[in-house]
Design a protein around this motif. Structure first.
Motif, PDB file in Angstrom:
ATOM      1  N   ASN A  41      33.696  26.337  44.846  1.00 39.44           N
ATOM      2  CA  ASN A  41      33.460  25.213  45.092  1.00 39.44           C
ATOM      3  C   ASN A  41      32.776  24.939  46.896  1.00 39.44           C
ATOM      4  O   ASN A  41      33.558  24.304  47.709  1.00 39.44           O
ATOM      5  N   GLY A  42      33.053  26.472  46.981  1.00 35.11           N
ATOM      6  CA  GLY A  42      33.589  26.612  48.918  1.00 35.11           C
ATOM      7  C   GLY A  42      34.979  26.406  49.420  1.00 35.11           C
ATOM      8  O   GLY A  42      34.687  26.721  50.488  1.00 35.11           O
ATOM      9  N   ALA A  43      35.685  26.647  48.567  1.00 35.36           N
ATOM     10  CA  ALA A  43      36.921  27.007  48.600  1.00 35.36           C
ATOM     11  C   ALA A  43      37.381  28.429  48.895  1.00 35.36           C
ATOM     12  O   ALA A  43      36.550  29.560  47.877  1.00 35.36           O
ATOM     13  N   CYS A  44      37.745  29.072  49.638  1.00 35.16           N
ATOM     14  CA  CYS A  44      37.819  30.555  49.875  1.00 35.16           C
ATOM     15  C   CYS A  44      39.250  31.121  48.406  1.00 35.16           C
ATOM     16  O   CYS A  44      39.764  30.730  49.679  1.00 35.16           O
ATOM     17  N   LEU A  45      39.140  31.704  47.811  1.00 35.59           N
ATOM     18  CA  LEU A  45      39.642  31.790  46.965  1.00 35.59           C
ATOM     19  C   LEU A  45      39.962  33.610  46.436  1.00 35.59           C
ATOM     20  O   LEU A  45      39.589  34.267  47.165  1.00 35.59           O
ATOM     21  N   THR A  46      41.396  33.837  46.523  1.00 35.85           N
ATOM     22  CA  THR A  46      41.514  35.448  45.954  1.00 35.85           C
ATOM     23  C   THR A  46      41.637  36.185  44.746  1.00 35.85           C
ATOM     24  O   THR A  46      43.221  35.121  43.738  1.00 35.85           O
ATOM     25  N   VAL A  47      41.474  37.173  44.292  1.00 36.85           N
ATOM     26  CA  VAL A  47      41.302  37.315  42.870  1.00 36.85           C
ATOM     27  C   VAL A  47      42.708  37.757  42.820  1.00 36.85           C
ATOM     28  O   VAL A  47      42.560  38.903  43.584  1.00 36.85           O
ATOM     29  N   ASP A  48      43.441  37.636  41.726  1.00 39.61           N
ATOM     30  CA  ASP A  48      45.006  38.111  41.719  1.00 39.61           C
ATOM     31  C   ASP A  48      44.729  38.700  40.043  1.00 39.61           C
ATOM     32  O   ASP A  48      45.927  39.688  40.151  1.00 39.61           O
ATOM     33  N   ARG A  49      44.129  38.685  39.220  1.00 39.24           N
ATOM     34  CA  ARG A  49      44.247  38.635  37.897  1.00 39.24           C
ATOM     35  C   ARG A  49      42.555  39.151  37.826  1.00 39.24           C
ATOM     36  O   ARG A  49      42.018  38.261  37.458  1.00 39.24           O
ATOM     37  N   ILE A  50      42.299  40.508  36.711  1.00 36.32           N
ATOM     38  CA  ILE A  50      41.339  40.298  36.497  1.00 36.32           C
ATOM     39  C   ILE A  50      40.900  39.966  35.054  1.00 36.32           C
ATOM     40  O   ILE A  50      41.855  40.749  34.310  1.00 36.32           O
ATOM     41  N   ALA A  51      40.765  39.232  34.767  1.00 38.09           N
ATOM     42  CA  ALA A  51      41.004  38.576  32.978  1.00 38.09           C
ATOM     43  C   ALA A  51      39.844  39.095  32.095  1.00 38.09           C
ATOM     44  O   ALA A  51      38.315  38.967  33.156  1.00 38.09           O
ATOM     45  N   PRO A  52      39.274  39.224  31.415  1.00 42.60           N
ATOM     46  CA  PRO A  52      37.596  39.133  30.546  1.00 42.60           C
ATOM     47  C   PRO A  52      37.001  38.172  30.530  1.00 42.60           C
ATOM     48  O   PRO A  52      37.280  37.170  30.455  1.00 42.60           O
ATOM     49  N   GLY A  53      35.821  38.610  30.834  1.00 44.51           N
ATOM     50  CA  GLY A  53      35.343  36.985  31.406  1.00 44.51           C
ATOM     51  C   GLY A  53      35.274  36.571  32.479  1.00 44.51           C
ATOM     52  O   GLY A  53      34.634  35.416  32.822  1.00 44.51           O
ATOM     53  N   GLY A  54      36.701  36.891  33.939  1.00 45.15           N
ATOM     54  CA  GLY A  54      36.798  36.311  34.491  1.00 45.15           C
ATOM     55  C   GLY A  54      37.567  36.361  35.025  1.00 45.15           C
ATOM     56  O   GLY A  54      37.576  38.095  35.500  1.00 45.15           O
ATOM     57  N   PHE A  55      37.985  35.351  36.329  1.00 45.43           N
ATOM     58  CA  PHE A  55      39.302  36.067  37.081  1.00 45.43           C
ATOM     59  C   PHE A  55      40.497  35.104  36.575  1.00 45.43           C
ATOM     60  O   PHE A  55      40.292  33.674  36.712  1.00 45.43           O
TER      61      PHE A  55
END
Length: 241
Positions: A41-55
């Motif tokens: 939604n326009g806010a830069c976030l960092t992938v901290d953990r990769i989950a099945p079908g998402g993060f």
């Protein structure tokens, strides 16, 4: 860096924590890498953990207080965009994922197959809004069709949602009263900063010039003032002022 072209719609499946919240977002973005940036939604976030079908990602107290993500409820849908690789096409405009403020949808009307939105903006962002310029609304790159007059009591802008945007994003669901994340065009931000610095430099030069005895009637002060006026005239002609 992002372009403001929404790749897909994700769903907030879980959130926990207090001042720093942890979120699980369901998303179909293809293979992800730990540490990569995603615009939510326009806010830069960092992938901290990769989950099945998402993060999973963390949302700091700054993010929670300055964006709409703080009020996001489980089950809410969000715009997602991965960072733009070097050499890729810039289909939208330069978006950093740094939300500048919150806007509020003031009016919504149909214009044929499109939707016209008028959005109220924080007064401190008024200087960065220019007709035919760009803005990111919840991370989606849009063109400013109209903006409030300089010095107006309230700042606002209008955008047009074409059918493609309505189909591929959540913007078509916005109604009057809805709060949205806003990020102004980074180029407009730097232009405004340059004007501020140039104006201060001119004032200092003018003050020192007045203090010197025997200066020419124009001197350096006049040269700076003429330069500033020419620069301002060009910016006004380009719709930046």
């Amino acid at each position: 860096m992002f372009t403001g072209l929404v790749e897909t719609i994700g769903v907030l499946r879980r959130r926990s924590g207090g001042e720093v919240a942890r979120a699980l977002i369901e998303a179909n973005l293809g293979p992800l890498s730990l540490g990569e940036s995603i615009s939510v939604n326009g806010a830069c976030l960092t992938v901290d953990r990769i989950a099945p079908g998402g993060f999973e990602c963390d949302m700091s107290s700054e993010t929670l207080s300055r964006t709409t993500l703080g009020a996001l409820q489980v089950g809410a849908r969000v715009h997602l965009e991965r960072a733009t690789p070097l050499g890729a096409r810039m289909g939208g405009h330069v978006v950093l994922g740094h939300v500048d403020g919150l806007g509020r949808v003031a009016e919504r009307s149909r214009a044929g197959d499109a939707i016209r939105l008028r959005v109220s903006a924080p007064p401190e962002l008024a200087a960065y809004l220019a007709a035919k310029g760009s803005i990111a609304v919840d991370g989606a790159s849009l063109t400013l069709n109209a903006v409030s007059a300089a010095g107006a009591a309230e700042a606002w802008f209008e955008v047009m949602l074409v059918p493609h945007t309505i189909e591929r994003t959540l913007l078509g669901e916005l109604r009057p009263g809805t709060t949205v994340n806003l990020e102004v065009d980074v180029l407009a931000r730097y232009v405004a900063r340059q004007l501020e610095v140039a104006s201060l430099a001119s004032l200092r030069s003018r003050s020192s010039g007045d203090a010197r005895e025997g200066d020419d009637e124009r001197g350096n002060t006049g040269e700076h003032a003429d330069h500033d006026e020419r620069l301002l005239a060009k910016l006004r002609a380009g719709g930046f002022w």
